[in-house]
Scaffold this active site. Structure first.
Site: not given
Ligand code: MN
Length: 327
Positions: A8, A10, A164, A287
């Site tokens: 996850e 980005h 998400h 994340d």
């Molecule tokens: Mn995220």
């Protein structure tokens, strides 16, 4: 632990960068924006320092999902996906890709996913919650029947789909009025995403498409903690569940869902998830850049679980699920 896979994680392109502004305060925006736009510099150094071998990258949020104009949503998705494919090609051992999809139009989304998977080797898709289509605030959730042909395509392509979070639109967020601190990762992200996932489970989608693989982040957005009660409330009445799906909700959760550790670096929560869904369905993630790779890794590497489970969650579950290292 060396050799971890994180999924996850980005990035942003200039068109979507400002979607990430305002979440974490102005003081950290220079740092956050630099993290989002970087792929091969600071990011790789962080991965090296903390034993992350591979990241499966995805576009920031809400990005494509919050563009009501379908043609524009499709254009941004394609541009982001093309850019990401170029970045992965530069360093495929360290980076793999999730597709951004214009889910405002299920047919367009299916075609873009097919293009990304078949022509560019993407490992699946990541969508930022519901899509607004036609007009801002026209929110489409993916349990709706118009999405079932899209899901048939996802099943056929045999790639996972990462659901998400995004915030609820203002008109549906009255419960948070005067309490803006509850929006985003504090609470609203998890609530929004958990309900979306439950809608999918109750809709019968997984009876029709039993091989779908759905990934949710943040240790399951609260779902493991609530799963028993969802199926067992008022059990003494003997009433049948009032939804179209054929089986208890937990059956779909256990079979069709995988959870990641993204942004939820807490041993108590991990143990609960392991007891509910099993170590085979949990995947390490950070994340980045909204959370730190060192925070994720230092916690996970030392968490009091067996080394066998650490290897599964940190690496081998993801290798199997995303067919990494097979080529
Ligand atoms: Mn995220």
């Amino acid at each position: 632990m060396q050799g971890k896979i994180a999924l996850e994680e980005h990035f942003a392109i200039p068109d979507t960068l400002m979607d990430s502004a305002g979440f974490l305060g102005d003081a950290v925006w220079p740092e956050l924006s630099a993290r989002l736009l970087d792929i091969h510099g600071r990011r790789v150094a962080e991965m090296d320092r903390h034993g992350v071998e591979t990241m499966i990258l995805s576009l920031n949020a809400p990005a494509v999902q919050a563009i009501p104009d379908v043609a524009k949503a499709n254009d941004i998705a394609r541009r982001a996906n093309d850019f990401l494919a170029e970045q992965v090609a530069k360093n495929p051992r360290r980076f793999q890709a999730f597709a951004a999809l214009p889910l405002q139009d299920p047919d367009l989304a299916a075609r873009e996913l097919e293009r990304c998977v078949k022509q560019m080797g993407f490992r699946g898709a990541l969508a930022n919650g519901f899509s607004e289509a036609g007009a801002a605030g026209n929110c489409l959730y993916y349990d709706l029947k118009q999405y079932w042909p899209f899901w048939a395509e996802v099943e056929k392509l045999d790639v996972p789909f990462y659901l998400h979070p995004r915030n609820p639109i203002a008109a549906w967020a009255q419960i948070y009025e005067g309490h803006n601190w509850l929006l985003g990762p504090t609470w609203a992200f998890g609530q929004e995403t958990a309900v979306h996932a439950l809608r999918m489970m109750g809709s019968g989608l997984f009876d029709a498409h039993p091989d779908l693989k759905i990934v949710v982040g943040h240790m399951g957005e609260g779902l493991p903690y609530s799963m028993w009660r969802i199926d067992n409330r008022n059990a003494w009445t003997g009433a049948k569940p009032n939804y179209p799906a054929k089986r208890p909700i937990a059956d779909y959760f256990h079979k069709n869902f995988w959870l990641t550790t993204s942004g939820n670096f807490r041993t108590q929560t991990l143990i609960d998830a392991m007891l509910e869904i099993g170590a085979d369905h949990i995947l390490f993630s950070a994340d980045w850049p909204f959370e730190n790779i060192d925070h994720a890794s230092n916690w996970f590497d030392a968490a009091p679980i067996s080394e066998a489970d650490r290897l599964k969650i940190g690496r081998t579950n993801s290798m199997r699920l995303f067919k990494l290292g097979n080529e």
